[in-house]
Design a protein around this motif. Sequence first.
Motif, PDB file in Angstrom:
ATOM      1  N   GLU A  15       0.848  -1.188   0.000  1.00 41.52           N
ATOM      2  CA  GLU A  15       0.000   0.000   0.000  1.00 41.52           C
ATOM      3  C   GLU A  15       0.888   1.244   0.000  1.00 41.52           C
ATOM      4  O   GLU A  15       1.598   1.516   0.967  1.00 41.52           O
ATOM      5  N   GLN A  16       0.854   1.971  -1.094  1.00 38.14           N
ATOM      6  CA  GLN A  16       1.695   3.155  -1.239  1.00 38.14           C
ATOM      7  C   GLN A  16       1.019   4.423  -0.730  1.00 38.14           C
ATOM      8  O   GLN A  16       1.685   5.429  -0.500  1.00 38.14           O
ATOM      9  N   HIS A  17      -0.299   4.383  -0.561  1.00 36.09           N
ATOM     10  CA  HIS A  17      -1.053   5.594  -0.228  1.00 36.09           C
ATOM     11  C   HIS A  17      -1.593   5.533   1.208  1.00 36.09           C
ATOM     12  O   HIS A  17      -1.557   4.488   1.868  1.00 36.09           O
ATOM     13  N   GLU A  18      -2.089   6.643   1.661  1.00 38.02           N
ATOM     14  CA  GLU A  18      -2.724   6.672   2.981  1.00 38.02           C
ATOM     15  C   GLU A  18      -3.980   5.809   2.954  1.00 38.02           C
ATOM     16  O   GLU A  18      -4.718   5.792   1.958  1.00 38.02           O
ATOM     17  N   THR A  19      -4.226   5.099   4.035  1.00 40.22           N
ATOM     18  CA  THR A  19      -5.353   4.181   4.083  1.00 40.22           C
ATOM     19  C   THR A  19      -5.837   4.051   5.520  1.00 40.22           C
ATOM     20  O   THR A  19      -5.397   4.789   6.404  1.00 40.22           O
ATOM     21  N   THR A  20      -6.725   3.105   5.758  1.00 42.17           N
ATOM     22  CA  THR A  20      -7.210   2.805   7.101  1.00 42.17           C
ATOM     23  C   THR A  20      -7.043   1.320   7.355  1.00 42.17           C
ATOM     24  O   THR A  20      -6.914   0.521   6.415  1.00 42.17           O
ATOM     25  N   LEU A  21      -7.071   0.943   8.613  1.00 42.34           N
ATOM     26  CA  LEU A  21      -6.945  -0.475   8.949  1.00 42.34           C
ATOM     27  C   LEU A  21      -8.134  -1.256   8.398  1.00 42.34           C
ATOM     28  O   LEU A  21      -7.981  -2.388   7.910  1.00 42.34           O
ATOM     29  N   GLU A  22      -9.305  -0.671   8.442  1.00 36.23           N
ATOM     30  CA  GLU A  22     -10.499  -1.315   7.898  1.00 36.23           C
ATOM     31  C   GLU A  22     -10.330  -1.579   6.400  1.00 36.23           C
ATOM     32  O   GLU A  22     -10.697  -2.655   5.906  1.00 36.23           O
ATOM     33  N   GLN A  23      -9.774  -0.624   5.682  1.00 34.29           N
ATOM     34  CA  GLN A  23      -9.568  -0.808   4.246  1.00 34.29           C
ATOM     35  C   GLN A  23      -8.523  -1.885   3.976  1.00 34.29           C
ATOM     36  O   GLN A  23      -8.647  -2.661   3.031  1.00 34.29           O
ATOM     37  N   PHE A  25      -7.956  -4.506   5.876  1.00 34.45           N
ATOM     38  CA  PHE A  25      -8.650  -5.777   6.094  1.00 34.45           C
ATOM     39  C   PHE A  25      -9.479  -6.149   4.869  1.00 34.45           C
ATOM     40  O   PHE A  25      -9.468  -7.297   4.407  1.00 34.45           O
ATOM     41  N   SER A  26     -10.196  -5.170   4.337  1.00 35.25           N
ATOM     42  CA  SER A  26     -11.053  -5.418   3.184  1.00 35.25           C
ATOM     43  C   SER A  26     -10.235  -5.858   1.971  1.00 35.25           C
ATOM     44  O   SER A  26     -10.606  -6.806   1.254  1.00 35.25           O
ATOM     45  N   ASN A  27      -9.098  -5.198   1.738  1.00 40.56           N
ATOM     46  CA  ASN A  27      -8.251  -5.554   0.602  1.00 40.56           C
ATOM     47  C   ASN A  27      -7.670  -6.956   0.757  1.00 40.56           C
ATOM     48  O   ASN A  27      -7.602  -7.727  -0.210  1.00 40.56           O
ATOM     49  N   LEU A  28      -7.230  -7.287   1.975  1.00 40.83           N
ATOM     50  CA  LEU A  28      -6.664  -8.612   2.203  1.00 40.83           C
ATOM     51  C   LEU A  28      -7.722  -9.702   2.017  1.00 40.83           C
ATOM     52  O   LEU A  28      -7.447 -10.757   1.430  1.00 40.83           O
ATOM     53  N   VAL A  29      -8.927  -9.445   2.507  1.00 36.07           N
ATOM     54  CA  VAL A  29     -10.013 -10.409   2.322  1.00 36.07           C
ATOM     55  C   VAL A  29     -10.297 -10.596   0.837  1.00 36.07           C
ATOM     56  O   VAL A  29     -10.498 -11.719   0.348  1.00 36.07           O
ATOM     57  N   GLY A  30     -10.290  -9.499   0.086  1.00 32.66           N
ATOM     58  CA  GLY A  30     -10.528  -9.587  -1.353  1.00 32.66           C
ATOM     59  C   GLY A  30      -9.487 -10.450  -2.053  1.00 32.66           C
ATOM     60  O   GLY A  30      -9.822 -11.297  -2.893  1.00 32.66           O
ATOM     61  N   LEU A  31      -8.203 -10.245  -1.713  1.00 34.19           N
ATOM     62  CA  LEU A  31      -7.135 -11.032  -2.326  1.00 34.19           C
ATOM     63  C   LEU A  31      -7.242 -12.511  -1.961  1.00 34.19           C
ATOM     64  O   LEU A  31      -7.130 -13.390  -2.822  1.00 34.19           O
ATOM     65  N   ILE A  32      -7.461 -12.765  -0.677  1.00 30.74           N
ATOM     66  CA  ILE A  32      -7.521 -14.158  -0.214  1.00 30.74           C
ATOM     67  C   ILE A  32      -8.708 -14.886  -0.829  1.00 30.74           C
ATOM     68  O   ILE A  32      -8.594 -16.020  -1.318  1.00 30.74           O
ATOM     69  N   LEU A  45     -16.506 -12.796   6.287  1.00 26.32           N
ATOM     70  CA  LEU A  45     -15.134 -12.921   6.781  1.00 26.32           C
ATOM     71  C   LEU A  45     -14.675 -11.610   7.408  1.00 26.32           C
ATOM     72  O   LEU A  45     -14.020 -11.604   8.459  1.00 26.32           O
ATOM     73  N   LEU A  46     -15.009 -10.493   6.790  1.00 26.51           N
ATOM     74  CA  LEU A  46     -14.685  -9.194   7.372  1.00 26.51           C
ATOM     75  C   LEU A  46     -15.321  -9.028   8.753  1.00 26.51           C
ATOM     76  O   LEU A  46     -14.712  -8.494   9.680  1.00 26.51           O
ATOM     77  N   GLU A  47     -16.537  -9.503   8.880  1.00 26.72           N
ATOM     78  CA  GLU A  47     -17.229  -9.416  10.170  1.00 26.72           C
ATOM     79  C   GLU A  47     -16.511 -10.242  11.230  1.00 26.72           C
ATOM     80  O   GLU A  47     -16.380  -9.816  12.385  1.00 26.72           O
ATOM     81  N   LEU A  48     -16.010 -11.416  10.855  1.00 28.98           N
ATOM     82  CA  LEU A  48     -15.264 -12.253  11.798  1.00 28.98           C
ATOM     83  C   LEU A  48     -13.986 -11.548  12.249  1.00 28.98           C
ATOM     84  O   LEU A  48     -13.607 -11.615  13.417  1.00 28.98           O
ATOM     85  N   ILE A  49     -13.335 -10.869  11.315  1.00 30.17           N
ATOM     86  CA  ILE A  49     -12.113 -10.128  11.664  1.00 30.17           C
ATOM     87  C   ILE A  49     -12.450  -8.986  12.614  1.00 30.17           C
ATOM     88  O   ILE A  49     -11.768  -8.771  13.624  1.00 30.17           O
ATOM     89  N   HIS A  85       3.563   1.531   3.193  1.00 32.82           N
ATOM     90  CA  HIS A  85       4.651   2.481   2.964  1.00 32.82           C
ATOM     91  C   HIS A  85       4.347   3.832   3.605  1.00 32.82           C
ATOM     92  O   HIS A  85       5.260   4.628   3.829  1.00 32.82           O
ATOM     93  N   LYS A  86       3.071   4.088   3.896  1.00 33.33           N
ATOM     94  CA  LYS A  86       2.684   5.243   4.712  1.00 33.33           C
ATOM     95  C   LYS A  86       2.035   4.680   5.973  1.00 33.33           C
ATOM     96  O   LYS A  86       0.853   4.347   5.980  1.00 33.33           O
ATOM     97  N   PRO A  87       2.824   4.528   7.031  1.00 35.09           N
ATOM     98  CA  PRO A  87       2.362   3.816   8.224  1.00 35.09           C
ATOM     99  C   PRO A  87       1.110   4.436   8.838  1.00 35.09           C
ATOM    100  O   PRO A  87       0.842   5.627   8.701  1.00 35.09           O
ATOM    101  N   LEU A  88       0.358   3.593   9.537  1.00 35.97           N
ATOM    102  CA  LEU A  88      -0.775   4.042  10.339  1.00 35.97           C
ATOM    103  C   LEU A  88      -0.299   4.217  11.778  1.00 35.97           C
ATOM    104  O   LEU A  88       0.472   3.397  12.278  1.00 35.97           O
ATOM    105  N   ILE A  89      -0.747   5.268  12.427  1.00 34.04           N
ATOM    106  CA  ILE A  89      -0.444   5.460  13.849  1.00 34.04           C
ATOM    107  C   ILE A  89      -1.701   5.088  14.625  1.00 34.04           C
ATOM    108  O   ILE A  89      -2.720   5.777  14.544  1.00 34.04           O
ATOM    109  N   ILE A  90      -1.624   3.988  15.370  1.00 41.39           N
ATOM    110  CA  ILE A  90      -2.780   3.497  16.116  1.00 41.39           C
ATOM    111  C   ILE A  90      -2.358   3.247  17.560  1.00 41.39           C
ATOM    112  O   ILE A  90      -1.442   2.456  17.824  1.00 41.39           O
TER     113      ILE A  90
END
Length: 299
Positions: A15-23, A25-32, A45-49, A85-90
């Motif tokens: 991920e090269q751009h700013e994003t959210t943790l929810e997004q 999760f959604s992208n990883l679920v889509g790939l898997i 699956l997103l709900e389980l996560i 590549h643009k870290p999230l601060i949580i």
Amino acid sequence: MRLVSLLNAHTIYIEQHETTLEQVFSNLVGLICHHYQLPVCGNRLLELIRNREAEGSTIYPTGIAIPHVRMDDFDDMVIGICFLHKPLIIDGITLRMVVLIITDKSSSKLYLNLVSTLLKLTQNAGMMSLLMSENSTGGVMAAFKKIDLVVKEVLTIGDIMTSAPVYVRPQTTIAEIGNLMRGHGISVFPVVDQSMRFLGEVSILNYLKVGIPDYLMLMDNLQFLPSFEPLERLFEKEMEICAGEIMQEVDVILSPDASIIETVFEMIQHNKRMISIVQDGKLVGVTTAMDIYNKVIRA
């Protein structure tokens, strides 16, 4: 077992751009879900996560999140990875890597060993720099092959401890300790000197004892004394008494190499919910009973 043998380039993305943790999760679920046939996929699956995250954060102090879902009627392990590549601060943690693990319900040992290996990876600046410098999944897979990490056999307390704990110094006043307790929701702190040498611990009970005169401690029953008056000494002495005067020496400390079961044993034997982790005489972290519950039992 080598870590790279568990990975699939098709379920890794950068991920090269700013994003959210929810997004993420959604992208990883889509790939898997695109590359694997799972009993549960998509929004379910997103709900389980999300449900797992609601039980307790899967973000570790080393900058990695490792959400995990166990499925019925599934006899495999699937791993999806996002490099940020643009870290999230949580919660004060700089999150650079998210690893979603999906397993069957009988793979707890392999899962915990995998978590341990991933945590060791994120503690190694050189390895992480190599991975984060890649801009393609092929490059990431090549980097994993070069690193050649082996999934270790034992999860240690050093893998799950809080490596940047809140601590106090001997000269910290009890007024400051009270503020720290209230601000962090913590009832016990390690006490260290300027070089981080571990000296002992100070707890809410040590704090409250300041307000109880010694002669009262010799009595069996204080029902005759309903007044709050003795505790008023706390207010009078808050700026005078320091941690070094009320802290207690600690017999139970562990090294980062201690096993999870040894840590649980010591907690139960000594009725401790928090244990300081010390290496070469210096504080390197703390772990709590809830850390073990959230990161091992509920993992």
